[in-house]
Design a protein around this motif. Structure first.
Motif, mmCIF file in Angstrom:
data_model
loop_
_atom_site.group_PDB
_atom_site.id
_atom_site.type_symbol
_atom_site.label_atom_id
_atom_site.label_comp_id
_atom_site.label_asym_id
_atom_site.label_seq_id
_atom_site.Cartn_x
_atom_site.Cartn_y
_atom_site.Cartn_z
ATOM 1 N N GLY A 1 0.821 -1.202 0.000
ATOM 2 C CA GLY A 1 0.000 0.000 0.000
ATOM 3 C C GLY A 1 0.855 1.252 0.000
ATOM 4 N N HIS A 2 0.199 2.379 -0.167
ATOM 5 C CA HIS A 2 0.897 3.673 -0.145
ATOM 6 C C HIS A 2 -0.093 4.765 0.218
ATOM 7 C CE1 HIS A 2 -0.902 4.964 -3.983
ATOM 8 N NE2 HIS A 2 -0.737 3.722 -4.373
ATOM 9 N N LEU A 3 0.441 5.913 0.616
ATOM 10 C CA LEU A 3 -0.408 7.085 0.840
ATOM 11 C C LEU A 3 -0.745 7.663 -0.530
ATOM 12 C CD1 LEU A 3 -1.165 8.125 3.677
ATOM 13 C CD2 LEU A 3 0.419 9.990 3.322
ATOM 14 N N PHE B 1 5.117 6.857 3.317
ATOM 15 C CA PHE B 1 4.673 5.811 2.367
ATOM 16 C C PHE B 1 4.220 6.480 1.068
ATOM 17 C CE2 PHE B 1 4.049 4.099 6.621
ATOM 18 C CZ PHE B 1 4.683 2.870 6.537
ATOM 19 N N VAL C 1 -5.297 6.538 1.886
ATOM 20 C CA VAL C 1 -4.380 5.405 1.739
ATOM 21 C C VAL C 1 -4.942 4.488 0.658
ATOM 22 C CG1 VAL C 1 -3.478 3.326 2.887
ATOM 23 C CG2 VAL C 1 -3.644 5.476 4.157
ATOM 24 N N VAL D 1 -4.515 0.571 -0.827
ATOM 25 C CA VAL D 1 -3.887 -0.738 -0.645
ATOM 26 C C VAL D 1 -4.285 -1.663 -1.787
ATOM 27 C CG1 VAL D 1 -3.437 -0.713 1.831
ATOM 28 C CG2 VAL D 1 -5.702 -1.342 1.029
ATOM 29 N N THR E 1 -0.952 3.201 6.419
ATOM 30 C CA THR E 1 -0.758 2.262 5.308
ATOM 31 C C THR E 1 -0.620 0.817 5.817
ATOM 32 O OG1 THR E 1 0.119 3.960 3.841
ATOM 33 C CG2 THR E 1 0.761 1.689 3.350
ATOM 34 N N GLU F 1 -3.228 -2.300 5.004
ATOM 35 C CA GLU F 1 -2.690 -3.567 4.449
ATOM 36 C C GLU F 1 -3.109 -4.736 5.338
ATOM 37 O OE1 GLU F 1 1.563 -1.694 2.769
ATOM 38 O OE2 GLU F 1 1.537 -3.052 4.475
#
Ligand code: EPS
Length: 360
Positions: A146-148, A170, A198, A200, A320, A324
């Motif tokens: 995942g990431h922002l 992230f 976020v 994911v 994040t 996840e």
């Protein structure tokens, strides 16, 4: 698979029980370090300065390094809980905080930090999901990352998965990180907070996971994500952008080479399609601020409320790994349910090959 957590932010410990875990999963205390470290506060100046060890003790359900099939119990002792304003907090309701609704539900107040409503609780979701991630990878080749994807008004200018773990946010675009650092420094100094989004993604999910009415994969994911503290919205695939799309744009064309797009977010009719499962989650700005606000005390008097202590200026920055975790837990649960109902139905033809080429 059923997971429950217990403990309070300023109590002696927090923990979880994972029930329904298959036997034979190799698990050791060190396995938890990476993901718990990714979620922890106090590791950069952009998060709450509470420094917790977050060391996991395995209390049950594991013998000679493998799950036994009985409930797995994990414990993390709180080592840095030291708020000083219990008395005042116990008398007042912070606007935007769960202390008002907890009061109405339970009729009493546990003012130790955020108590049960503190984001400290999410530690144990991440811990539980370490087992789910191992099982998904080993048994199904499924991985979760995942990431922002937004912080305040700022959205990524580019997308590079390799950048995500190399910065405190992230964030998927390294060139923007210095500007984000300045943004967060200014926000922190102002005493305010900001929301975040976020995204994911699960790779390798086979078609067929999820149930058609109760227990739809997207419904379970939405419930799981909404159960995280401070979450105010969940999107699957194109999500709310679907409202402005035409059907000819939204549908994901299929060919022998693969899907042409992934507006569905990998879920059709509540069942996985074999594409990437893509979920975006909106986090509200943290409510505990040192900026004064009008609120009520327990006697109903209007009072000016100022919240001191150690708080995150953007709780989404640490979210994040939590999103996840919830994705992994739901997928493991759905995989086990699918196996229970359908057994191994094997590969059904035709199957659109490969993953979507379209990253979120
Ligand atoms: C939180 C407030 C702060 C944070 C906490 C989340 O803690 P306290 O309960 O001491 O006020 O540090 O986050 C953690 C400790 C953690 O491990 O995530 C809150 O109100 O949500």
């Amino acid at each position: 698979l059923r997971v429950t957590t217990f403990g309070e932010s300023h109590g002696p410990a927090i923990g979880c029980v994972i029930d329904g875990c298959p036997p034979g999963i190799a698990i050791a205390p060190e396995d938890f370090e990476r993901d718990l470290g990714r979620r922890a506060s106090g590791r950069t100046r952009h998060t709450s300065q509470r420094h917790e060890d977050d060391r996991v003790e395995i209390l049950g359900g594991v013998f000679e390094g493998r799950t036994t099939g009985t409930p797995v119990a994990l414990l993390v002792r709180n080592t840095d809980a030291r708020s000083k304003d219990y008395a005042r907090i116990a008398e007042q309701f912070r606007p935007g905080h769960a202390d008002y609704t907890y009061w109405h539900k339970y009729g009493h107040r546990d003012p130790r930090g955020g108590g049960r409503s503190s984001a400290r609780e999410t530690t144990m979701r991440v811990a539980a999901a370490v087992i789910a991630r191992k099982w998904l990878a080993e048994h199904h080749g499924v991985t979760v990352r995942g990431h922002l994807s937004q912080i305040g008004e700022v959205v990524p200018d580019g997308h590079d998965w390799d950048a995500v773990e190399g910065n405190p946010f992230f964030w998927p675009h390294a060139a923007q990180v210095p500007a984000l650092e300045s943004y967060m420094d200014a926000l922190r100094k102002s005493g305010d907070s900001v929301g975040a989004r976020v995204t994911v993604v699960a790779d390798g999910v086979p078609p067929g996971w999820g149930e058609p009415v109760y227990g739809k994969l997207d419904a379970e994911l939405a419930a799981a994500m909404m159960s995280i503290n401070a979450v105010k919205g969940v999107e699957i695939g194109a999500g709310f952008a679907s409202v402005a799309q035409k059907g000819s744009e939204h549908r994901d064309a299929m060919s022998r080479q693969g899907f042409a797009s992934n507006h569905a977010g990998g879920i059709l009719g509540g069942i996985s399609s074999g594409q990437q499962v893509v979920v975006s989650v909106a986090f509200k700005p943290t409510s505990s601020l040192r900026l004064p606000v009008m609120g009520l005390d327990v006697d109903g008097n209007e009072v000016e409320i100022v919240t001191t202590g150690r708080h995150d200026p953007c709780v989404g920055i640490r979210a994040t790994p939590i999103c996840e975790a919830m994705l992994a837990l739901v997928l493991m649960d759905q995989a086990l349910r699918h196996r229970a109902q359908c057994g191994d139905v094997g590969e059904v033809s035709p199957r659109v090959p490969g993953e979507s080429k379209h990253s979120p």
